[in-house]
Design an enzyme around this catalytic site. Structure first.
Site, short mmCIF file in Angstrom:
data_model
loop_
_atom_site.label_atom_id
_atom_site.label_comp_id
_atom_site.label_asym_id
_atom_site.label_seq_id
_atom_site.Cartn_x
_atom_site.Cartn_y
_atom_site.Cartn_z
N GLN A 84 -4.71 -5.25 6.81
CA GLN A 84 -5.69 -6.15 6.19
C GLN A 84 -5.73 -7.54 6.81
O GLN A 84 -6.61 -8.33 6.49
CB GLN A 84 -5.41 -6.29 4.68
CG GLN A 84 -5.57 -5.00 3.89
CD GLN A 84 -7.00 -4.46 3.90
OE1 GLN A 84 -7.97 -5.17 4.21
NE2 GLN A 84 -7.15 -3.19 3.58
N ASP A 137 2.81 -4.74 8.24
CA ASP A 137 1.61 -3.93 8.05
C ASP A 137 0.41 -4.88 8.17
O ASP A 137 0.13 -5.67 7.27
CB ASP A 137 1.68 -3.28 6.65
CG ASP A 137 0.37 -2.59 6.26
OD1 ASP A 137 -0.64 -2.75 6.97
OD2 ASP A 137 0.37 -1.91 5.22
N HIS A 187 0.87 -1.18 0.00
CA HIS A 187 0.00 0.00 0.00
C HIS A 187 0.91 1.24 0.00
O HIS A 187 2.03 1.19 0.52
CB HIS A 187 -0.84 -0.05 1.29
CG HIS A 187 -1.88 1.00 1.42
ND1 HIS A 187 -1.61 2.27 1.87
CD2 HIS A 187 -3.21 0.97 1.19
CE1 HIS A 187 -2.73 2.97 1.92
NE2 HIS A 187 -3.72 2.21 1.51
N CYS A 214 -4.75 2.59 -3.72
CA CYS A 214 -3.52 3.07 -3.06
C CYS A 214 -2.37 2.10 -3.28
O CYS A 214 -1.58 1.84 -2.33
CB CYS A 214 -3.73 3.31 -1.57
SG CYS A 214 -4.87 4.65 -1.24
N LYS A 240 -10.65 -0.59 10.36
CA LYS A 240 -10.77 -1.76 9.48
C LYS A 240 -11.19 -3.00 10.25
O LYS A 240 -11.42 -4.06 9.68
CB LYS A 240 -9.45 -2.01 8.75
CG LYS A 240 -9.13 -0.89 7.74
CD LYS A 240 -7.94 -1.26 6.89
CE LYS A 240 -7.36 -0.07 6.14
NZ LYS A 240 -8.18 0.35 5.00
#
Ligand code: PLP
Length: 409
Positions: A206, A203, A126, A368, A229
């Protein structure tokens, strides 16, 4: 379908799913990778705090301030437990994944990187995990080394190993791609990086909503995620960092809360994690985040994963029935609850706009991840992404919607 979740009861927790859009009911919300909807327990806890507890935290002797502080710090403990971290000193509240990554890129860069040193990222990152390092590149003269992906959207692990050299100072990779849904082999990534003596930032934007995480078991040095999220409020996220790393990093921003003493000659900084939390924190959002984490752990990740894996596999099967369908990324076994697709030569924006008219919310564009789009040789995709409240009926509505849109072209 795996019926370990009581979907009807879960859907009743999310009032927005009852919304009628363009006369269509029920709303088919498939934009969960961008942000998830919020259950009542999250919204109500935040409303209750504003109505009955609100006062600035940490610096008040009065009743409300202490109560608000207790709530805020209890939320930090909830996050610690959720991530399996050793101590609340390792839990820094930020505004989200983006700020968490920027914090590491800025502070780790300043403390441990100099001109010519390298960070390893990947082609599927991202923008937040690209541009934050590019800022460090401009400031410090460091270099970005980019791990390629296969045509199926998997990390090339052979190439990953080859990227290490004595200038490699940190690895910063996504757990799950927000475009391809690829679940990266984080344990291998951490093992290989540590064999080279290099720390790892994951990261988790997600991955966190969809799979259980235990940072000690993963072994990563830093882990970032966003509250919004994972059914929590906007404007709050988390940076987990091993204490031995956070201790050695300089502060990120200056201001109240992050200091011990201030004089014009010399300022000393607060203990962890407050050293990284300048200014009034979003203490109401931290309560919301804690309730969101309670919500998912109350349901249980075994059930969530089983449901979402079933849904993703079902979606891929059903979508492939559509003429001209191309799905990007790996097979259902290696992906999480995200499916990016393109239908024949119908522009993704047209597809998304017309699906919206049918009451189906998907995301369109580059998500993104412009370098990834370039790698795939495309400008953008349509993306359907699932959450625990989605159903096979949602997928059927999507497939039917795509068919209707295709007939118009
Ligand atoms: N990383 C990944 C993989 C993402 O999908 C996103 C958001 O879509 C981010 C980082 C940035 O998250 P936020 O905008 O919540 O900071």
């Amino acid at each position: 379908m795996t019926e370990t979740l009581n979907i009807a009861a879960i859907r009743a927790d999310f009032p927005i799913l009852q919304k009628v859009i363009y006369g269509k009911y029920p709303l088919v919300y498939l934009d969960n990778a961008a942000t998830t909807q919020k259950p009542r327990s999250v919204v109500e806890a935040m409303t209750e705090e504003y109505y009955n507890v609100n006062a600035n935290v940490h610096r008040g002797v009065h009743f409300l301030s202490q109560q608000a502080t207790d709530l805020h710090e209890a939320s930090r403990e909830t996050v610690r437990r959720f991530l399996g971290a050793r101590s609340t000193s390792e839990i820094v509240f930020t505004r989200g994944t983006t700020e968490s990554i920027n914090l590491v890129a800025s502070c780790f860069g300043e403390a441990f990187m100099k001109e010519g040193d390298e960070v390893i990222i990947s082609e599927m990152e991202h923008h937040s995990n690209i541009v934050s390092w590019q800022l460090a590149e401009q400031r410090l003269g460091i270099r970005l080394r980019v791990c390629p992906i296969t045509d199926d959207g998997l990390l090339c692990m052979d190439e990953f190993e080859k990227l290490f050299n004595d200038r490699t100072k940190i690895v910063s990779l996504t757990y799950v791609s927000n475009v391809l849904g690829t679940v990266n082999p984080v344990r291998d990534i951490v093992r290989i990086s540590h064999e080279h003596g290099v720390p790892v930032l994951i990261d988790g934007a997600q991955s966190t909503p969809h799979m259980k995480v235990d940072v000690q078991e993963l072994g990563c040095d830093f882990f970032a995620f966003s509250g919004h999220k994972i059914y929590g409020p906007t404007g709050i996220g988390v940076l987990y960092g091993k204490e031995e790393w956070l201790d050695r990093l300089p502060p990120y921003m200056g201001g109240g809360e992050m200091i011990k003493t201030v004089s014009f000659e010399r300022t000393t900084f607060n203990d962890l994690p407050y050293k990284f939390e300048a200014g009034t924190p979003d203490y109401v959002a931290s309560t919301g985040l804690a309730r969101a984490l309670d919500y998912v752990t109350g349901i249980g990740f075994d059930a969530i994963e089983a449901h979402e894996r079933d849904l993703t596999a079902y979606a891929m099967r059903r979508l492939m029935e559509v003429e001209g369908m191309k799905i990007y990324g790996p097979g259902a076994e290696e992906r999480d609850a995200v499916v990016s697709f393109q239908v024949a030569n119908i522009h993704h924006l047209d597809m998304g706009t017309l699906l919206d008219r049918l009451g189906i919310a998907v995301r369109t564009g580059h998500h993104c991840a412009e370098p990834l789009m370039r790698r795939l040789g495309i400008e953008g995709t349509c993306r359907a992404s699932f959450a625990l409240y989605n159903t096979r009926e949602d997928v059927d509505a999507l497939v039917e919607g795509i068919r209707r849109v295709s007939q118009m072209f």
